[in-house]
Write a protein that holds these residues in place. Structure first.
Motif, PDB file in Angstrom:
ATOM      1  N   LEU A 155       0.845  -1.191   0.000  1.00  9.63           N
ATOM      2  CA  LEU A 155       0.000   0.000   0.000  1.00  9.63           C
ATOM      3  C   LEU A 155       0.881   1.243   0.000  1.00  9.63           C
ATOM      4  CD1 LEU A 155      -2.808  -0.643   2.663  1.00  9.63           C
ATOM      5  CD2 LEU A 155      -3.078  -0.606   0.181  1.00  9.63           C
ATOM      6  N   SER A 156       0.395   2.312  -0.591  1.00 16.05           N
ATOM      7  CA  SER A 156       1.099   3.588  -0.555  1.00 16.05           C
ATOM      8  C   SER A 156       0.974   4.204   0.835  1.00 16.05           C
ATOM      9  CB  SER A 156       0.504   4.545  -1.591  1.00 16.05           C
ATOM     10  OG  SER A 156      -0.834   4.879  -1.230  1.00 16.05           O
ATOM     11  N   ASN A 157       1.842   5.160   1.138  1.00 15.68           N
ATOM     12  CA  ASN A 157       1.742   5.870   2.414  1.00 15.68           C
ATOM     13  C   ASN A 157       0.384   6.549   2.561  1.00 15.68           C
ATOM     14  OD1 ASN A 157       4.306   5.111   3.077  1.00 15.68           O
ATOM     15  ND2 ASN A 157       5.169   7.172   3.138  1.00 15.68           N
ATOM     16  N   ALA A 158      -0.141   7.069   1.461  1.00 17.05           N
ATOM     17  CA  ALA A 158      -1.439   7.750   1.508  1.00 17.05           C
ATOM     18  C   ALA A 158      -2.531   6.803   2.002  1.00 17.05           C
ATOM     19  CB  ALA A 158      -1.788   8.295   0.126  1.00 17.05           C
ATOM     20  N   LYS A 159      -2.493   5.559   1.550  1.00 15.17           N
ATOM     21  CA  LYS A 159      -3.489   4.565   1.979  1.00 15.17           C
ATOM     22  C   LYS A 159      -3.275   4.166   3.440  1.00 15.17           C
ATOM     23  CE  LYS A 159      -5.593   3.887  -2.046  1.00 15.17           C
ATOM     24  NZ  LYS A 159      -7.038   4.151  -2.260  1.00 15.17           N
ATOM     25  N   LEU A 160      -2.013   4.023   3.835  1.00 13.15           N
ATOM     26  CA  LEU A 160      -1.721   3.648   5.221  1.00 13.15           C
ATOM     27  C   LEU A 160      -2.108   4.761   6.193  1.00 13.15           C
ATOM     28  CD1 LEU A 160       1.726   1.899   4.682  1.00 13.15           C
ATOM     29  CD2 LEU A 160      -0.425   0.790   5.299  1.00 13.15           C
ATOM     30  N   ARG A 161      -1.999   6.003   5.751  1.00 14.42           N
ATOM     31  CA  ARG A 161      -2.429   7.127   6.595  1.00 14.42           C
ATOM     32  C   ARG A 161      -3.925   7.045   6.877  1.00 14.42           C
ATOM     33  NH1 ARG A 161       0.382  10.408   2.634  1.00 14.42           N
ATOM     34  NH2 ARG A 161       2.576  10.612   3.242  1.00 14.42           N
ATOM     35  N   ILE A 162      -4.685   6.606   5.889  1.00 19.38           N
ATOM     36  CA  ILE A 162      -6.135   6.455   6.072  1.00 19.38           C
ATOM     37  C   ILE A 162      -6.420   5.453   7.189  1.00 19.38           C
ATOM     38  CG2 ILE A 162      -8.256   5.607   4.984  1.00 19.38           C
ATOM     39  CD1 ILE A 162      -7.181   6.716   2.318  1.00 19.38           C
ATOM     40  N   ILE A 163      -5.673   4.344   7.186  1.00 17.14           N
ATOM     41  CA  ILE A 163      -5.863   3.315   8.218  1.00 17.14           C
ATOM     42  C   ILE A 163      -5.485   3.856   9.590  1.00 17.14           C
ATOM     43  CG2 ILE A 163      -5.074   1.058   9.032  1.00 17.14           C
ATOM     44  CD1 ILE A 163      -4.730   0.255   6.080  1.00 17.14           C
ATOM     45  N   ALA A 164      -4.331   4.519   9.680  1.00 18.16           N
ATOM     46  CA  ALA A 164      -3.875   5.060  10.966  1.00 18.16           C
ATOM     47  C   ALA A 164      -4.864   6.090  11.514  1.00 18.16           C
ATOM     48  CB  ALA A 164      -2.494   5.683  10.810  1.00 18.16           C
ATOM     49  N   ALA A 165      -5.408   6.921  10.628  1.00 15.84           N
ATOM     50  CA  ALA A 165      -6.349   7.961  11.054  1.00 15.84           C
ATOM     51  C   ALA A 165      -7.714   7.388  11.414  1.00 15.84           C
ATOM     52  CB  ALA A 165      -6.500   9.004   9.951  1.00 15.84           C
ATOM     53  N   ALA A 166      -8.073   6.262  10.800  1.00 17.61           N
ATOM     54  CA  ALA A 166      -9.395   5.665  11.032  1.00 17.61           C
ATOM     55  C   ALA A 166      -9.502   4.963  12.382  1.00 17.61           C
ATOM     56  CB  ALA A 166      -9.718   4.680   9.910  1.00 17.61           C
ATOM     57  N   PHE A 167      -8.343   4.620  12.985  1.00 20.16           N
ATOM     58  CA  PHE A 167      -8.340   3.904  14.267  1.00 20.16           C
ATOM     59  C   PHE A 167      -7.460   4.652  15.277  1.00 20.16           C
ATOM     60  CE2 PHE A 167      -9.234   0.795  10.977  1.00 20.16           C
ATOM     61  CZ  PHE A 167     -10.281   0.056  11.510  1.00 20.16           C
ATOM     62  N   PRO A 168      -7.813   5.874  15.643  1.00 17.76           N
ATOM     63  CA  PRO A 168      -6.935   6.697  16.491  1.00 17.76           C
ATOM     64  C   PRO A 168      -6.758   6.184  17.916  1.00 17.76           C
ATOM     65  CG  PRO A 168      -9.078   7.741  16.242  1.00 17.76           C
ATOM     66  CD  PRO A 168      -9.064   6.572  15.306  1.00 17.76           C
ATOM     67  N   ARG A 169      -7.655   5.320  18.382  1.00 17.33           N
ATOM     68  CA  ARG A 169      -7.614   4.874  19.781  1.00 17.33           C
ATOM     69  C   ARG A 169      -6.935   3.525  19.975  1.00 17.33           C
ATOM     70  NH1 ARG A 169     -12.421   7.588  19.183  1.00 17.33           N
ATOM     71  NH2 ARG A 169     -12.760   9.321  20.643  1.00 17.33           N
ATOM     72  N   ILE A 170      -6.471   2.901  18.893  1.00 18.13           N
ATOM     73  CA  ILE A 170      -5.790   1.611  19.024  1.00 18.13           C
ATOM     74  C   ILE A 170      -4.448   1.661  18.290  1.00 18.13           C
ATOM     75  CG2 ILE A 170      -7.991   0.372  19.181  1.00 18.13           C
ATOM     76  CD1 ILE A 170      -7.447  -0.651  16.297  1.00 18.13           C
ATOM     77  N   PRO A 171      -3.475   0.847  18.701  1.00 15.00           N
ATOM     78  CA  PRO A 171      -2.184   0.839  18.005  1.00 15.00           C
ATOM     79  C   PRO A 171      -2.297   0.266  16.593  1.00 15.00           C
ATOM     80  CG  PRO A 171      -2.242  -0.841  19.720  1.00 15.00           C
ATOM     81  CD  PRO A 171      -3.480  -0.035  19.883  1.00 15.00           C
ATOM     82  N   VAL A 172      -1.656   0.943  15.660  1.00 15.98           N
ATOM     83  CA  VAL A 172      -1.567   0.483  14.273  1.00 15.98           C
ATOM     84  C   VAL A 172      -0.092   0.207  13.992  1.00 15.98           C
ATOM     85  CG1 VAL A 172      -1.867   1.094  11.841  1.00 15.98           C
ATOM     86  CG2 VAL A 172      -3.606   1.763  13.530  1.00 15.98           C
ATOM     87  N   VAL A 173       0.232  -1.058  13.736  1.00 17.36           N
ATOM     88  CA  VAL A 173       1.625  -1.481  13.557  1.00 17.36           C
ATOM     89  C   VAL A 173       1.861  -1.853  12.099  1.00 17.36           C
ATOM     90  CG1 VAL A 173       3.441  -3.064  14.305  1.00 17.36           C
ATOM     91  CG2 VAL A 173       1.609  -2.401  15.905  1.00 17.36           C
ATOM     92  N   ILE A 174       2.792  -1.155  11.459  1.00 17.89           N
ATOM     93  CA  ILE A 174       3.166  -1.451  10.080  1.00 17.89           C
ATOM     94  C   ILE A 174       4.526  -2.141  10.098  1.00 17.89           C
ATOM     95  CG2 ILE A 174       3.504  -0.544   7.763  1.00 17.89           C
ATOM     96  CD1 ILE A 174       0.692  -0.061   8.933  1.00 17.89           C
ATOM     97  N   ASP A 175       4.537  -3.390   9.700  1.00 20.74           N
ATOM     98  CA  ASP A 175       5.752  -4.210   9.676  1.00 20.74           C
ATOM     99  C   ASP A 175       6.449  -4.002   8.330  1.00 20.74           C
ATOM    100  OD1 ASP A 175       7.666  -6.191   9.613  1.00 20.74           O
ATOM    101  OD2 ASP A 175       6.274  -7.858   9.902  1.00 20.74           O
ATOM    102  N   GLU A 176       7.553  -3.257   8.347  1.00 24.62           N
ATOM    103  CA  GLU A 176       8.291  -2.948   7.120  1.00 24.62           C
ATOM    104  C   GLU A 176       9.576  -3.775   7.020  1.00 24.62           C
ATOM    105  OE1 GLU A 176       6.823   1.655   6.296  1.00 24.62           O
ATOM    106  OE2 GLU A 176       8.916   1.284   6.835  1.00 24.62           O
ATOM    107  N   ALA A 177       9.453  -5.068   7.247  1.00 28.69           N
ATOM    108  CA  ALA A 177      10.627  -5.941   7.166  1.00 28.69           C
ATOM    109  C   ALA A 177      11.279  -5.879   5.784  1.00 28.69           C
ATOM    110  CB  ALA A 177      10.236  -7.380   7.490  1.00 28.69           C
TER     111      ALA A 177
END
Length: 358
Positions: A155-177
């Motif tokens: 996913l692009s950063n723009a799409k990942l920002r949507i996910i992070a913003a949509a769940f502000p009260r829970i941790p969002v972990v992006i695994d960039e291995a």
């Protein structure tokens, strides 16, 4: 998706294209630097539990602040640390299907439930649908790999920002291995989203799988809170030393990454011409594919000294190796296609002819 080959990478001989490792060992120059540095180690002392020099060196390479980073025994330890810190019995981890199997492992350790969002065949998915499904099920943590393991979709950063913003009260972990093989990263976004964590590793692009070095990146408040859950001395002194040497050669590793990208495209173009399988574009150091002949292909490759990762749903994942390894693999796949064609023709000729009734 359950793996038919165990997660442990115990194969040590042959053409190993199953564990997403770098195909080259460290350079002779680096080896000598490490040998010289080992002479300064005080083996009777415990390692620096804060990994001070390691984090400082990593931040210089990644353009981060030291207060934003926590080092661990591979990113696996840090993923488990995050799950242990935020989840427990009755809590729900939200991830993708397919995705990295260790998420399920750590969730199980802490008796957390796992909710999975099914991706399309090539690993792609609708972010809006992902968000809606997660909200409807009131999940407690999001953890996903980007690029995805095993599909290579990113996913692009723009799409990942949507996910992070949509769940502000829970941790969002992006695994960039596999982040070094992709053009974008969420590392610089951690100050914009208080709930965002990004994990990285030196096992893939830096070829230090044996050293077990990983990092979690977030805002300083989150990092300080995580330190309370981390066991001391989890990163040994030798690993810290070797990692510092490797990071000082970051430009050399970037050259390796570019070679892998070029080889990835060559292998993809070669494999997509074969009629018995389907492969998908990847933003990582591997190619994901499917074939009704997958189980036979795996055996055929093993008989010729090549190991790739296989799954129960007729899918497989091939690590991008050296030019020589990739050429050999492609030649074997082409030979296998001819064998499959011969068998099909033979089976057709052996079928009893239907009687003709007038």
């Amino acid at each position: 998706m359950k793996q038919t080959i165990m997660y442990e990478t115990n194969q040590k001989a042959g053409c190993l294209l199953h564990a997403n490792e770098l195909p080259w060992n460290i350079s002779e120059e680096m080896r000598q630097e490490i040998i010289n540095a080992i002479a300064t180690l005080e083996f009777q002392r415990y390692p620096d539990t804060e990994c001070t020099q390691l984090i400082k060196t990593y931040c210089e390479v990644a353009s981060l602040f030291e207060k934003q980073v926590l080092a661990g025994n591979g990113s696996d330890e840090l993923l488990g640390l995050l799950i242990g810190a935020y989840l427990g019995k009755g809590k729900t981890l939200y991830t993708l299907s397919p995705d990295f199997s260790m998420y399920d492992y750590y969730a199980g350790m802490y008796e957390a439930k796992v909710l999975k969002f099914k991706t399309r065949e090539d690993g792609s998915y609708s972010v809006n649908d992902f968000v809606e499904f997660g909200r409807r099920n009131q999940v407690d943590m999001i953890m996903l790999s980007n690029p995805n393991n095993p599909t290579g979709f990113a996913l692009s950063n723009a799409k990942l920002r949507i996910i992070a913003a949509a769940f502000p009260r829970i941790p969002v972990v992006i695994d960039e291995a596999y982040g070094e093989f992709y053009e974008e990263s969420m590392r610089k976004e951690v100050e914009c989203y208080p709930n965002l964590y990004v994990t990285r590793t030196l096992s893939k692009a830096y070829g230090l799988a044996s050293m077990r070095i990983g990092f979690v990146i977030s805002n300083s408040k989150n990092i300080e809170a995580l330190k309370k859950y981390k066991a001391p001395y989890s990163v040994n002194a030798l690993s810290q030393l070797v990692a510092c040497v490797a990071l000082c050669h970051a430009k050399e590793y970037q050259a390796y990454v570019e070679i892998i990208k070029q080889e990835r495209e060559k292998l993809y173009q070669g494999l997509r011409k074969l009629s018995f399988l389907q492969v998908f574009r990847s933003s990582a150091n591997y190619i994901y594919g499917k074939s009704k002949q997958a189980s036979k292909l795996i055996v055929y490759l093993q008989e010729h000294g090549v190991i790739i990762r296989s799954y129960e749903d007729d899918s497989f994942r091939i690590t991008i190796g050296s030019a020589k390894q990739n050429k050999y693999l492609l030649a074997l796949c082409e030979a296998f296609e001819k064998e499959v064609g011969k068998c099909d023709m033979q089976q057709k000729s052996e079928r009893p002819k239907k009687p003709i009734f007038k």
